[in-house]
Design a protein around this motif. Structure first.
Motif, short mmCIF file in Angstrom:
data_model
loop_
_atom_site.label_atom_id
_atom_site.label_comp_id
_atom_site.label_asym_id
_atom_site.label_seq_id
_atom_site.Cartn_x
_atom_site.Cartn_y
_atom_site.Cartn_z
N TYR A 236 0.82 -1.21 0.00
CA TYR A 236 0.00 0.00 0.00
C TYR A 236 0.85 1.26 0.00
N ASP A 237 0.36 2.27 -0.69
CA ASP A 237 0.95 3.60 -0.68
C ASP A 237 0.26 4.37 0.45
N ASP A 238 1.01 4.79 1.45
CA ASP A 238 0.43 5.45 2.63
C ASP A 238 -0.45 6.64 2.25
N GLU A 239 0.06 7.49 1.38
CA GLU A 239 -0.69 8.70 1.03
C GLU A 239 -1.99 8.37 0.29
N LYS A 240 -1.92 7.48 -0.68
CA LYS A 240 -3.13 7.10 -1.43
C LYS A 240 -4.15 6.42 -0.52
N LEU A 241 -3.66 5.58 0.37
CA LEU A 241 -4.56 4.90 1.29
C LEU A 241 -5.22 5.90 2.23
N TYR A 242 -4.45 6.83 2.77
CA TYR A 242 -5.00 7.85 3.65
C TYR A 242 -6.09 8.66 2.94
N ASN A 243 -5.83 9.02 1.68
CA ASN A 243 -6.81 9.80 0.90
C ASN A 243 -8.06 8.98 0.58
N ALA A 244 -7.91 7.65 0.48
CA ALA A 244 -9.05 6.80 0.16
C ALA A 244 -9.95 6.55 1.36
N LEU A 245 -9.41 6.71 2.55
CA LEU A 245 -10.19 6.47 3.76
C LEU A 245 -10.91 7.75 4.16
N ALA A 246 -12.22 7.70 4.13
CA ALA A 246 -13.02 8.88 4.45
C ALA A 246 -12.92 9.26 5.92
N ASP A 247 -12.81 8.29 6.77
CA ASP A 247 -12.82 8.53 8.21
C ASP A 247 -11.41 8.53 8.78
N ARG B 29 -6.25 6.13 12.04
CA ARG B 29 -5.59 6.01 13.34
C ARG B 29 -5.48 4.54 13.77
N LEU B 30 -6.42 3.71 13.34
CA LEU B 30 -6.34 2.28 13.64
C LEU B 30 -5.14 1.64 12.93
N LEU B 31 -4.81 2.20 11.78
CA LEU B 31 -3.72 1.65 10.99
C LEU B 31 -2.37 2.26 11.35
N SER B 32 -2.34 3.59 11.50
CA SER B 32 -1.15 4.39 11.77
C SER B 32 -0.14 4.36 10.62
N LYS B 33 -0.07 3.29 9.89
CA LYS B 33 0.68 3.19 8.65
C LYS B 33 0.10 2.02 7.87
N ALA B 34 0.43 1.95 6.62
CA ALA B 34 -0.18 0.95 5.75
C ALA B 34 0.38 -0.44 6.01
N ASP B 35 -0.17 -1.13 6.98
CA ASP B 35 0.20 -2.50 7.29
C ASP B 35 -0.76 -3.41 6.51
N PRO B 36 -0.26 -4.14 5.51
CA PRO B 36 -1.13 -4.97 4.66
C PRO B 36 -2.06 -5.91 5.44
N ALA C 203 -14.40 -0.24 2.75
CA ALA C 203 -14.96 -0.84 1.53
C ALA C 203 -13.83 -1.21 0.58
N GLU C 204 -13.85 -2.43 0.08
CA GLU C 204 -12.80 -2.94 -0.81
C GLU C 204 -12.61 -2.04 -2.04
N ASP C 205 -13.70 -1.49 -2.59
CA ASP C 205 -13.59 -0.66 -3.79
C ASP C 205 -12.83 0.64 -3.52
N LYS C 206 -12.80 1.11 -2.28
CA LYS C 206 -12.03 2.31 -1.95
C LYS C 206 -10.53 2.06 -1.98
N LEU C 207 -10.13 0.80 -1.89
CA LEU C 207 -8.71 0.45 -1.84
C LEU C 207 -8.10 0.22 -3.23
N THR C 208 -8.92 0.21 -4.25
CA THR C 208 -8.50 -0.19 -5.59
C THR C 208 -7.19 0.42 -6.06
N ASP C 209 -7.00 1.72 -5.98
CA ASP C 209 -5.79 2.37 -6.51
C ASP C 209 -4.77 2.71 -5.43
N THR C 210 -4.87 2.07 -4.27
CA THR C 210 -4.00 2.44 -3.16
C THR C 210 -2.81 1.49 -2.99
#
Length: 115
Positions: free
Chosen positions: A58-69, A74-81, A94-101
């Motif tokens: 996972y790309d931290d920045e893309k994942l952060y932007n994909a997560l609305a909440d 904060r539960l992740l703190s970094k992109a741990d697969p 939602a799985e579809d929010k993760l598509t480009d992350t």
């Protein structure tokens, strides 16, 4: 107690040496099998298998932007697969929010069993 600390230090150093040697042997065995075109073969009295897995990185920045909440981030703190996969499985994300992350990385695992 000093002897225990000394023993621990020596074991950790030996552990590093063993891991380095294992990595080198693993690389040679995988290269040999790949050169032979084998993913499952018997060498002497050992069965050697190469298992290919796809792992998401996972790309931290893309994942952060994909997560609305931001609470979810904060539960992740970094992109741990493993954590991301668990949250997706639990439908927190939602799985579809993760598509480009993430990108998918192919990893070859080496398994050696005594026959």
């Amino acid at each position: 107690m000093e002897k225990k600390v000394q023993h621990y230090y020596k074991l950790k150093a030996k552990h590093k040496e063993i891991e380095k040697e294992l990595a080198e042997l693993r690389q040679e065995i995988v290269a040999y099998c790949a050169g032979q075109g084998d993913t499952d073969t018997v060498i002497g009295s050992y069965r050697v298998k190469l298992v290919t897995q796809n792992r998401k990185e996972y790309d931290d920045e893309k994942l952060y932007n994909a997560l609305a909440d931001p609470q979810v981030w904060r539960l992740l703190s970094k992109a741990d697969p493993a954590k991301v996969a668990s949250l997706a499985k639990l439908k927190v994300i939602a799985e579809d929010k993760l598509t480009d992350t993430y990108t998918v990385k192919e990893v070859t695992l080496l398994q050696v069993e005594k026959q």
